[in-house]
Design an enzyme around this catalytic site. Structure first.
Site, PDB file in Angstrom:
ATOM      1  N   CYS A 170      38.480  25.333  40.912  1.00  0.00           N
ATOM      2  CA  CYS A 170      38.327  26.762  40.614  1.00  0.00           C
ATOM      3  C   CYS A 170      39.631  27.483  40.288  1.00  0.00           C
ATOM      4  CB  CYS A 170      37.635  27.448  41.776  1.00  0.00           C
ATOM      5  SG  CYS A 170      36.071  26.670  42.145  1.00  0.00           S
TER       6      CYS A 170
HETATM    7  C1  UGA Z   1      37.823  29.068  45.807  1.00  0.00           C
HETATM    8  C2  UGA Z   1      37.639  30.478  46.369  1.00  0.00           C
HETATM    9  O1  UGA Z   1      38.280  30.574  47.646  1.00  0.00           O
HETATM   10  C3  UGA Z   1      36.153  30.813  46.517  1.00  0.00           C
HETATM   11  O2  UGA Z   1      36.013  32.156  46.943  1.00  0.00           O
HETATM   12  C4  UGA Z   1      35.481  30.636  45.151  1.00  0.00           C
HETATM   13  O3  UGA Z   1      34.075  30.863  45.236  1.00  0.00           O
HETATM   14  C5  UGA Z   1      35.715  29.227  44.654  1.00  0.00           C
HETATM   15  O4  UGA Z   1      37.128  28.978  44.561  1.00  0.00           O
HETATM   16  C6  UGA Z   1      35.079  29.111  43.291  1.00  0.00           C
HETATM   17  O5  UGA Z   1      35.515  29.795  42.364  1.00  0.00           O
HETATM   18  O6  UGA Z   1      34.054  28.418  43.169  1.00  0.00           O
HETATM   19  P1  UGA Z   1      37.713  26.581  46.789  1.00  0.00           P
HETATM   20  O7  UGA Z   1      38.459  26.213  45.550  1.00  0.00           O
HETATM   21  O8  UGA Z   1      36.494  25.831  47.147  1.00  0.00           O
HETATM   22  O9  UGA Z   1      37.281  28.139  46.738  1.00  0.00           O
HETATM   23  O10 UGA Z   1      38.689  26.429  48.050  1.00  0.00           O
HETATM   24  P2  UGA Z   1      39.832  27.333  48.747  1.00  0.00           P
HETATM   25  O11 UGA Z   1      39.606  27.288  50.196  1.00  0.00           O
HETATM   26  O12 UGA Z   1      39.932  28.662  48.121  1.00  0.00           O
HETATM   27  O13 UGA Z   1      41.144  26.494  48.458  1.00  0.00           O
HETATM   28  C7  UGA Z   1      41.632  26.285  47.140  1.00  0.00           C
HETATM   29  C8  UGA Z   1      42.997  25.633  47.186  1.00  0.00           C
HETATM   30  O14 UGA Z   1      43.962  26.560  47.693  1.00  0.00           O
HETATM   31  C9  UGA Z   1      43.078  24.418  48.123  1.00  0.00           C
HETATM   32  O15 UGA Z   1      43.841  23.406  47.495  1.00  0.00           O
HETATM   33  C10 UGA Z   1      43.794  24.927  49.362  1.00  0.00           C
HETATM   34  O16 UGA Z   1      44.531  23.926  50.019  1.00  0.00           O
HETATM   35  C11 UGA Z   1      44.714  25.966  48.737  1.00  0.00           C
HETATM   36  N1  UGA Z   1      45.111  27.030  49.691  1.00  0.00           N
HETATM   37  C12 UGA Z   1      44.187  27.892  50.191  1.00  0.00           C
HETATM   38  C13 UGA Z   1      46.455  27.170  50.041  1.00  0.00           C
HETATM   39  O17 UGA Z   1      47.317  26.399  49.576  1.00  0.00           O
HETATM   40  N2  UGA Z   1      46.813  28.174  50.889  1.00  0.00           N
HETATM   41  C14 UGA Z   1      45.913  29.051  51.399  1.00  0.00           C
HETATM   42  O18 UGA Z   1      46.314  29.965  52.162  1.00  0.00           O
HETATM   43  C15 UGA Z   1      44.575  28.907  51.044  1.00  0.00           C
END
Ligand code: UGA
Length: 406
Positions: free
Chosen positions: A249
């Site tokens: 995403c």
């Molecule tokens: C993300 C959004 O958070 C959702 O709200 C959205 O619905 C989704 O994309 C989408 O568009 O379908 P997702 O990609 O499943 O969700 O997972 P996240 O928890 O957001 O993490 C994404 C990436 O960011 C991961 O690699 C995670 O490790 C990284 N991340 C997340 C960080 O490096 N730091 C953080 O503080 C949070």
């Protein structure tokens, strides 16, 4: 995911797809993807769930069609709408006298529903949107790994439509969740999805940029952002600095927004920097490792391959550029992930795939890429660990420990 959750809310759901293997799995109460809680919902609501490959049949027997197909990126970052278009043709073709509402859950850029989807539906059906059939945008805000929980406890539901009937239908569909419902126009709703993901990605890259500076000062960026996040205008979430963001995403949606803005002649300096900072973090990790151990001909262990814990998804995982960089520097690489190794083997067939995380710990150095809970229980004593995700036990125990931004 949406279908299983709607079934849990008591609705009858027909899953439509081309992949009969996936449909068979759903019918058998087996989740076709690794997503905690999903299989339980499929089993529990089996009598309300049907599957078909026939879109027309599904449209004829239901009140609402949710378009949930993927919008993967083209090479230039722009969205490939071919799946959305194919499905729209088939739905349009099936629209008949029964009032049906088409709901777009797929992530599509502002203007797509009005300029691409509605014209296809109208041409195929010979009917008028908002008069003869309903249409709405209803973007997805679920996170992989916690999608079931997120569906039932979302911060908000966004409904974009100029059609009062579709608005009412969707508002009543979601009302049992008792969460805020934000109703707006189609284009605003489409943009809310992109602006949300772009902002969260920006927060992460910002945390990483400040985190890299904290590292130079020998201070802990997590402590810094704990203090920063107390400001209610900012909030403490999505400030976890480290290896950066992956997944299907954030990289895709930020890239699509940049490509779209370029088309419109709008500058996106911030978003381009968000991607550049994210691209740099794996390289920072390798540089940090090289300070302690020149990696040529050494065995380097990698803990975690999934783009985040609780998923087998490796799309845009930071493990990919990291491992490429290690291999380019002449390292041998041994990896472990609780569920994502099969997916990773397709990309990197020649790595050593360990049968346990403990085996990875025998390497000359260990890099932590995904914060799986199981990695909190390993014995890191005597090890050289470079941590991209802040595993507490590794911090406390490793003989040599470097956090990426702390
Ligand atoms: C993300 C959004 O958070 C959702 O709200 C959205 O619905 C989704 O994309 C989408 O568009 O379908 P997702 O990609 O499943 O969700 O997972 P996240 O928890 O957001 O993490 C994404 C990436 O960011 C991961 O690699 C995670 O490790 C990284 N991340 C997340 C960080 O490096 N730091 C953080 O503080 C949070």
């Amino acid at each position: 995911m949406t279908g299983a959750c709607l079934a849990e809310m008591g609705h009858r759901v027909r899953f439509v797809g081309r992949d009969t293997g996936k449909l068979d799995a759903i019918r058998a109460g087996k989740s076709p993807i690794f997503e905690p809680g999903l299989e339980e919902l499929l089993v529990k609501n089996r009598e309300r769930i049907e599957t078909t490959t026939d879109i027309a049949d599904a449209v004829h027997r239901t009140d609402l069609s949710f378009i949930c197909v993927g919008t993967p990126p083209h090479n230039d970052g722009s969205s490939d709408l071919s799946q959305v278009e194919t499905v729209s043709h088939a739905i349009g073709n099936a629209l008949d006298t029964w009032h049906h509402t088409v709901v777009v859950k797929s992530t599509v850029l502002p203007g797509t529903i009005e300029e691409v989807i509605i014209p296809i539906l109208e041409t195929e059906s010979g009917k008028k949107a908002f008069a003869d059939f309903g249409i709405a945008s209803n973007p997805e805000f679920l996170k992989e790994g916690t999608a079931v929980q997120d569906f039932f406890h979302t911060d908000r539901v966004v409904i974009g439509t100029q059609d009062p009937r579709s608005k009412e239908l969707l508002e009543s569909l979601y009302s049992p969740l008792q969460v805020p419902v934000f109703s707006t126009t189609i284009r605003v709703s489409e943009m809310i999805k992109f602006a949300s993901n772009a902002f969260l990605a920006t927060k992460i890259s910002f945390a990483n940029e400040v985190g890299n500076l904290c590292k130079e000062h020998g201070i802990d960026s997590y402590e810094v952002f704990a203090g920063v996040g107390l400001d209610t205008r900012i909030s403490p979430s999505f400030f976890r600095s480290g290896l950066g963001f992956g997944g299907s995403c954030f990289p895709k949606d930020v890239g699509a927004l940049i490509a779209h803005a370029k088309d419109k002649g709008v500058d996106t300096r911030i978003l381009s920097s968000v991607i550049a900072t994210n691209d740099d973090q794996p390289e920072h990790m390798v540089s940090l490792l090289q300070k302690h151990l020149p990696v040529r001909d050494r065995t380097i262990g990698v803990l975690g391959l999934a783009f985040k814990p609780d998923t087998d998804d490796i799309r845009e995982s930071r493990a990919i550029p990291l491992i490429k960089s290690l291999l380019n520097a002449g390292a041998r690489v041994i990896v472990y992930d609780p569920v994502a190794m099969d997916n990773f083997r397709h990309l990197f067939p020649d790595l050593t795939y360990a049968s346990s995380p403990t085996e990875v710990l025998t390497a000359d150095a260990v890099l932590i890429v995904t914060e799986w809970k199981a990695f909190e229980t390993l014995d890191y004593r005597g090890k050289l660990v470079i941590d991209g995700r802040r595993i507490r036990k590794a911090r406390e125990e490793a003989a040599v420990y470097e956090g990426l931004c702390w």
